[in-house]
Design a protein around this motif. Structure first.
Motif, PDB file in Angstrom:
ATOM      1  N   LYS A 158      52.662  41.011  44.938  1.00 39.67           N
ATOM      2  CA  LYS A 158      51.389  41.552  44.466  1.00 39.67           C
ATOM      3  C   LYS A 158      50.841  40.541  43.478  1.00 39.67           C
ATOM      4  CE  LYS A 158      47.937  44.051  43.177  1.00 39.67           C
ATOM      5  NZ  LYS A 158      46.695  43.937  43.877  1.00 39.67           N
ATOM      6  N   ALA A 159      49.607  40.081  43.710  1.00 37.80           N
ATOM      7  CA  ALA A 159      49.027  39.022  42.893  1.00 37.80           C
ATOM      8  C   ALA A 159      47.667  39.412  42.343  1.00 37.80           C
ATOM      9  CB  ALA A 159      48.893  37.755  43.728  1.00 37.80           C
ATOM     10  N   TYR A 160      47.379  38.857  41.174  1.00 38.76           N
ATOM     11  CA  TYR A 160      46.084  39.024  40.515  1.00 38.76           C
ATOM     12  C   TYR A 160      45.571  37.659  40.061  1.00 38.76           C
ATOM     13  CZ  TYR A 160      47.142  44.001  39.694  1.00 38.76           C
ATOM     14  OH  TYR A 160      47.434  45.328  39.824  1.00 38.76           O
ATOM     15  N   LYS A 161      44.260  37.504  40.038  1.00 38.91           N
ATOM     16  CA  LYS A 161      43.634  36.340  39.414  1.00 38.91           C
ATOM     17  C   LYS A 161      43.039  36.734  38.061  1.00 38.91           C
ATOM     18  CE  LYS A 161      42.436  33.509  43.389  1.00 38.91           C
ATOM     19  NZ  LYS A 161      41.327  32.960  44.183  1.00 38.91           N
ATOM     20  N   PHE A 162      43.642  37.718  37.428  1.00 35.48           N
ATOM     21  CA  PHE A 162      43.260  38.177  36.098  1.00 35.48           C
ATOM     22  C   PHE A 162      44.445  38.935  35.524  1.00 35.48           C
ATOM     23  CE2 PHE A 162      42.016  41.441  39.141  1.00 35.48           C
ATOM     24  CZ  PHE A 162      42.537  42.595  38.581  1.00 35.48           C
ATOM     25  N   GLY A 163      44.406  39.206  34.234  1.00 36.29           N
ATOM     26  CA  GLY A 163      45.472  39.982  33.606  1.00 36.29           C
ATOM     27  C   GLY A 163      45.316  41.458  33.945  1.00 36.29           C
ATOM     28  N   PRO A 164      46.280  42.066  34.644  1.00 39.16           N
ATOM     29  CA  PRO A 164      46.162  43.468  35.035  1.00 39.16           C
ATOM     30  C   PRO A 164      46.290  44.415  33.839  1.00 39.16           C
ATOM     31  CG  PRO A 164      48.329  42.638  35.607  1.00 39.16           C
ATOM     32  CD  PRO A 164      47.541  41.467  35.101  1.00 39.16           C
ATOM     33  N   THR A 165      45.690  45.604  33.977  1.00 38.42           N
ATOM     34  CA  THR A 165      45.796  46.642  32.951  1.00 38.42           C
ATOM     35  C   THR A 165      47.177  47.293  33.025  1.00 38.42           C
ATOM     36  OG1 THR A 165      45.022  48.417  34.383  1.00 38.42           O
ATOM     37  CG2 THR A 165      43.323  47.146  33.190  1.00 38.42           C
ATOM     38  N   ALA A 166      47.518  48.046  32.016  1.00 36.50           N
ATOM     39  CA  ALA A 166      48.792  48.768  32.016  1.00 36.50           C
ATOM     40  C   ALA A 166      48.870  49.738  33.189  1.00 36.50           C
ATOM     41  CB  ALA A 166      48.972  49.518  30.693  1.00 36.50           C
ATOM     42  N   GLU A 167      47.748  50.364  33.532  1.00 34.51           N
ATOM     43  CA  GLU A 167      47.719  51.300  34.671  1.00 34.51           C
ATOM     44  C   GLU A 167      47.964  50.563  35.983  1.00 34.51           C
ATOM     45  OE1 GLU A 167      45.217  51.168  32.318  1.00 34.51           O
ATOM     46  OE2 GLU A 167      45.835  52.963  31.222  1.00 34.51           O
ATOM     47  N   GLN A 168      47.367  49.397  36.136  1.00 35.72           N
ATOM     48  CA  GLN A 168      47.589  48.604  37.342  1.00 35.72           C
ATOM     49  C   GLN A 168      49.042  48.168  37.431  1.00 35.72           C
ATOM     50  OE1 GLN A 168      44.417  45.824  36.398  1.00 35.72           O
ATOM     51  NE2 GLN A 168      43.345  46.366  38.291  1.00 35.72           N
ATOM     52  N   VAL A 169      49.588  47.738  36.328  1.00 32.57           N
ATOM     53  CA  VAL A 169      50.988  47.312  36.295  1.00 32.57           C
ATOM     54  C   VAL A 169      51.892  48.457  36.731  1.00 32.57           C
ATOM     55  CG1 VAL A 169      52.869  46.602  34.772  1.00 32.57           C
ATOM     56  CG2 VAL A 169      50.634  45.506  34.590  1.00 32.57           C
ATOM     57  N   ALA A 170      51.681  49.648  36.181  1.00 35.21           N
ATOM     58  CA  ALA A 170      52.521  50.797  36.520  1.00 35.21           C
ATOM     59  C   ALA A 170      52.376  51.174  37.987  1.00 35.21           C
ATOM     60  CB  ALA A 170      52.165  51.986  35.624  1.00 35.21           C
ATOM     61  N   SER A 171      51.162  51.179  38.498  1.00 32.45           N
ATOM     62  CA  SER A 171      50.921  51.536  39.898  1.00 32.45           C
ATOM     63  C   SER A 171      51.606  50.567  40.854  1.00 32.45           C
ATOM     64  CB  SER A 171      49.413  51.563  40.166  1.00 32.45           C
ATOM     65  OG  SER A 171      49.155  51.770  41.528  1.00 32.45           O
ATOM     66  N   TRP A 172      51.477  49.273  40.592  1.00 31.33           N
ATOM     67  CA  TRP A 172      52.074  48.289  41.494  1.00 31.33           C
ATOM     68  C   TRP A 172      53.582  48.190  41.304  1.00 31.33           C
ATOM     69  CZ3 TRP A 172      49.789  47.178  45.728  1.00 31.33           C
ATOM     70  CH2 TRP A 172      48.411  47.328  45.798  1.00 31.33           C
ATOM     71  N   ALA A 173      54.089  48.551  40.138  1.00 30.05           N
ATOM     72  CA  ALA A 173      55.538  48.619  39.955  1.00 30.05           C
ATOM     73  C   ALA A 173      56.114  49.689  40.883  1.00 30.05           C
ATOM     74  CB  ALA A 173      55.882  48.924  38.498  1.00 30.05           C
ATOM     75  N   ARG A 174      55.434  50.838  40.962  1.00 28.49           N
ATOM     76  CA  ARG A 174      55.887  51.900  41.877  1.00 28.49           C
ATOM     77  C   ARG A 174      55.803  51.430  43.322  1.00 28.49           C
ATOM     78  NH1 ARG A 174      53.005  54.828  38.054  1.00 28.49           N
ATOM     79  NH2 ARG A 174      51.145  54.927  39.395  1.00 28.49           N
ATOM     80  N   PHE A 175      54.727  50.721  43.657  1.00 22.59           N
ATOM     81  CA  PHE A 175      54.565  50.194  45.017  1.00 22.59           C
ATOM     82  C   PHE A 175      55.757  49.303  45.382  1.00 22.59           C
ATOM     83  CE2 PHE A 175      53.184  46.735  47.814  1.00 22.59           C
ATOM     84  CZ  PHE A 175      52.645  47.442  48.877  1.00 22.59           C
TER      85      PHE A 175
END
Length: 195
Positions: A158-175
């Motif tokens: 899972k990649a981003y071209k920006f710093g993800p939010t805490a909510e994004q981090v948690a969601s993709w951690a579950r993924f």
């Protein structure tokens, strides 16, 4: 030791810098066709297939949010299967990626997230951060989950071209936690019923 903490205030996630660092992505066969060893990963809602490739050595799929493309993305999920790659451990693969990242992006950082076994398969999840991709000038953050299978080697990013939010981090951690490999031939690694 397995950890589920994906706190990246100072160390978010980085996608393998688009310098041919990623080899091949793939996803499991349709649910009704599971036989032998399979990668279980589901395309996220509001994502589309942006690129697919299959050869005798690998299968790869890149998924981007609706409205983006693999040539112009802010987020991407990459799924890879390296067919018949059996003798590479997740730690060895991570070490190789860490070197490639370091060579491609000055100041890059790597952080181990999870390590252990899932259904007896060696697994590892780690994060990579590039403060500024030399080709784009943008930061890149990627989480990678690798699984050493009996038949193949599996990698989901899972990649981003920006710093993800805490909510994004948690969601993709579950993924990534939900990504699994199963084998219809081995009871201790069996695939979910009904698939």
């Amino acid at each position: 030791m397995k950890t589920n903490q994906f706190k990246f205030e100072s160390f978010p996630m980085l996608r393998a810098i688009p310098l041919a660092l990623t080899a091949a992505l793939a996803f499991s066969a349709p649910a009704h066709a599971l036989q032998a060893e399979n990668l279980l990963v589901t395309k996220p809602k509001a994502y589309k297939v942006g690129f697919q490739k299959k050869s005798a050595k690998e299968m790869m799929s890149e998924w981007v949010p609706d409205g983006e493309s693999v040539n112009d993305w802010t987020e991407m999920v990459t799924v890879q299967i390296f067919f018949n790659l059996r003798d590479v451990t997740p730690a060895q693969y991570r070490a190789r990626m860490e070197k490639l990242w370091g060579d491609a992006c000055p100041g890059s950082q790597v952080r181990n997230v999870n390590q252990g076994a899932e259904s007896l398969y060696p697994t590892m999840t780690w994060a990579l951060r590039c403060p500024a991709n030399p080709k784009t000038g943008k930061p890149e953050y990627t989480w990678m989950k690798a699984v050493q299978g009996r038949d193949s080697f599996y990698l989901v990013q899972k990649a981003y071209k920006f710093g993800p939010t805490a909510e994004q981090v948690a969601s993709w951690a579950r993924f990534l936690d939900d990504v699994r490999v199963c084998d219809t031939r081995v009871p201790a690694q069996s695939c979910p019923k009904g698939m």
